[in-house]
Write a protein that holds these residues in place. Structure first.
Motif, PDB file in Angstrom:
ATOM      1  N   LEU A   1      39.059  32.176  39.037  1.00 22.11           N
ATOM      2  CA  LEU A   1      39.942  33.137  39.687  1.00 22.11           C
ATOM      3  C   LEU A   1      39.262  33.777  40.886  1.00 22.11           C
ATOM      4  O   LEU A   1      39.870  33.931  41.951  1.00 22.11           O
ATOM      5  CB  LEU A   1      40.383  34.216  38.702  1.00 22.11           C
TER       6      LEU A   1
ATOM      7  N   LEU B   1      40.791  33.660  44.640  1.00 20.17           N
ATOM      8  CA  LEU B   1      41.188  34.854  45.386  1.00 20.17           C
ATOM      9  C   LEU B   1      40.429  34.967  46.699  1.00 20.17           C
ATOM     10  O   LEU B   1      40.997  35.370  47.730  1.00 20.17           O
ATOM     11  CB  LEU B   1      40.981  36.101  44.538  1.00 20.17           C
TER      12      LEU B   1
ATOM     13  N   ARG C   1      42.014  34.969  50.543  1.00 12.84           N
ATOM     14  CA  ARG C   1      41.707  35.946  51.593  1.00 12.84           C
ATOM     15  C   ARG C   1      41.455  35.249  52.922  1.00 12.84           C
ATOM     16  O   ARG C   1      41.707  35.810  53.989  1.00 12.84           O
ATOM     17  CB  ARG C   1      40.476  36.775  51.204  1.00 12.84           C
TER      18      ARG C   1
ATOM     19  N   THR D   1      47.715  32.515  35.372  1.00 17.17           N
ATOM     20  CA  THR D   1      46.515  32.755  34.578  1.00 17.17           C
ATOM     21  C   THR D   1      46.669  32.379  33.114  1.00 17.17           C
ATOM     22  O   THR D   1      45.682  32.256  32.397  1.00 17.17           O
ATOM     23  CB  THR D   1      46.122  34.235  34.654  1.00 17.17           C
TER      24      THR D   1
ATOM     25  N   ILE E   1      41.857  40.892  36.255  1.00 10.65           N
ATOM     26  CA  ILE E   1      42.436  40.505  37.542  1.00 10.65           C
ATOM     27  C   ILE E   1      42.279  41.635  38.554  1.00 10.65           C
ATOM     28  O   ILE E   1      41.856  41.413  39.698  1.00 10.65           O
ATOM     29  CB  ILE E   1      43.926  40.144  37.379  1.00 10.65           C
ATOM     30  N   GLU E   2      42.601  42.854  38.151  1.00 10.89           N
ATOM     31  CA  GLU E   2      42.588  43.986  39.078  1.00 10.89           C
ATOM     32  C   GLU E   2      41.201  44.252  39.649  1.00 10.89           C
ATOM     33  O   GLU E   2      41.061  44.659  40.802  1.00 10.89           O
ATOM     34  CB  GLU E   2      43.116  45.244  38.379  1.00 10.89           C
TER      35      GLU E   2
ATOM     36  N   HIS F   1      39.130  42.271  40.671  1.00  8.98           N
ATOM     37  CA  HIS F   1      38.842  41.344  41.768  1.00  8.98           C
ATOM     38  C   HIS F   1      39.606  41.702  43.040  1.00  8.98           C
ATOM     39  O   HIS F   1      39.455  41.029  44.057  1.00  8.98           O
ATOM     40  CB  HIS F   1      39.184  39.918  41.349  1.00  8.98           C
TER      41      HIS F   1
ATOM     42  N   PRO G   1      42.942  41.541  44.208  1.00 12.85           N
ATOM     43  CA  PRO G   1      43.653  40.389  44.784  1.00 12.85           C
ATOM     44  C   PRO G   1      44.228  40.703  46.165  1.00 12.85           C
ATOM     45  O   PRO G   1      44.719  41.818  46.393  1.00 12.85           O
ATOM     46  CB  PRO G   1      44.788  40.136  43.777  1.00 12.85           C
TER      47      PRO G   1
ATOM     48  N   ALA H   1      48.384  36.875  47.335  1.00 14.46           N
ATOM     49  CA  ALA H   1      48.183  36.282  46.009  1.00 14.46           C
ATOM     50  C   ALA H   1      49.217  36.852  45.041  1.00 14.46           C
ATOM     51  O   ALA H   1      49.242  38.054  44.778  1.00 14.46           O
ATOM     52  CB  ALA H   1      46.776  36.570  45.499  1.00 14.46           C
TER      53      ALA H   1
ATOM     54  N   ILE I   1      50.038  36.963  41.396  1.00  9.35           N
ATOM     55  CA  ILE I   1      49.412  36.693  40.108  1.00  9.35           C
ATOM     56  C   ILE I   1      50.482  36.705  39.028  1.00  9.35           C
ATOM     57  O   ILE I   1      51.231  37.670  38.880  1.00  9.35           O
ATOM     58  CB  ILE I   1      48.332  37.742  39.775  1.00  9.35           C
TER      59      ILE I   1
END
Length: 211
Positions: free
Chosen positions: A83, A87, A91, A102, A111-112, A114, A116, A120, A122
């Protein structure tokens, strides 16, 4: 010897057949009994809406390039590590929409952290056949079901395999000119971006996927 017929999910025409040499004296009888069903798809791609309509449904636009990423789970560089690479690649590709599925591999909290990018999208679970048909490129790990869905939908792919079967599947796709295989051991966001861009900019990949 007791079995009269074998049915296997698969598309042997992609690789010229199945290797049975290791079965020795049983090889001849096995070949006579072996039948392939083709891909077992939940949705028939021919009965789905157009690629443009599915893009609008799942990515919010009919003309923007869409890349579908499946994260998966169960081995090194699948899940959160993969992931992070995805991500970072997104970018670098702000002109595309990336739909990232996922499954159960990653929690919303993971996830948060990172952060996004805005392009993206998700998702947990998605209608896979619809996303593969909608996408301009599918990025996955080389599983047989996803491979055959890509072929059925005529969608080129980037494959990042993690085990023998996936490596074989990726090699078949690359040999057909319908995809690119990347080594997970040296995978970077830069390499993933380059592979996605290469397919997006070269229509021959989709043409080969549709043969």
């Amino acid at each position: 010897n007791a079995v009269d017929i074998f049915f296997l999910e698969g598309m042997p025409e992609l690789s010229g057949g199945v290797g049975l040499e290791s079965f020795g004296e049983y090889t001849v009888s096995l070949k006579e009994k072996l039948h392939f069903t083709g891909p077992l798809l939940v949705d028939n791609p021919d009965r789905l809406p157009s690629r443009e309509e599915l893009k609008l449904r799942h990515a919010g636009g009919m003309t923007i390039p869409v890349v579908y990423f499946t994260i998966g789970g169960g081995s090194t560089l699948i899940g959160e590590d993969f992931l992070a690479v995805v991500l970072e690649a997104l970018r670098r590709m702000s002109d595309i929409v990336g739909v990232v599925a996922t499954g159960i591999a990653i929690s919303p909290e993971e996830i948060e952290k990172h952060n996004p990018p805005a392009n993206a999208l998700i998702r947990g679970f998605v209608p896979g056949t619809e996303l593969i048909r909608a996408s301009d490129v599918t990025v996955f790990h080389g599983g047989s079901s996803t491979l055959m869905t890509c072929i059925a939908c005529g969608t080129p792919a980037v494959v990042v395999p993690s085990m023998g079967e996936q490596e074989d599947n990726g090699a078949v796709l690359a040999e057909q000119g319908a995809g690119i295989v990347l080594d997970k051991a040296i995978l970077t966001a830069e390499k993933l971006t380059e592979a996605v861009r290469q397919i997006l900019q070269n229509p021959e990949y989709r043409e080969q996927a549709m043969i």
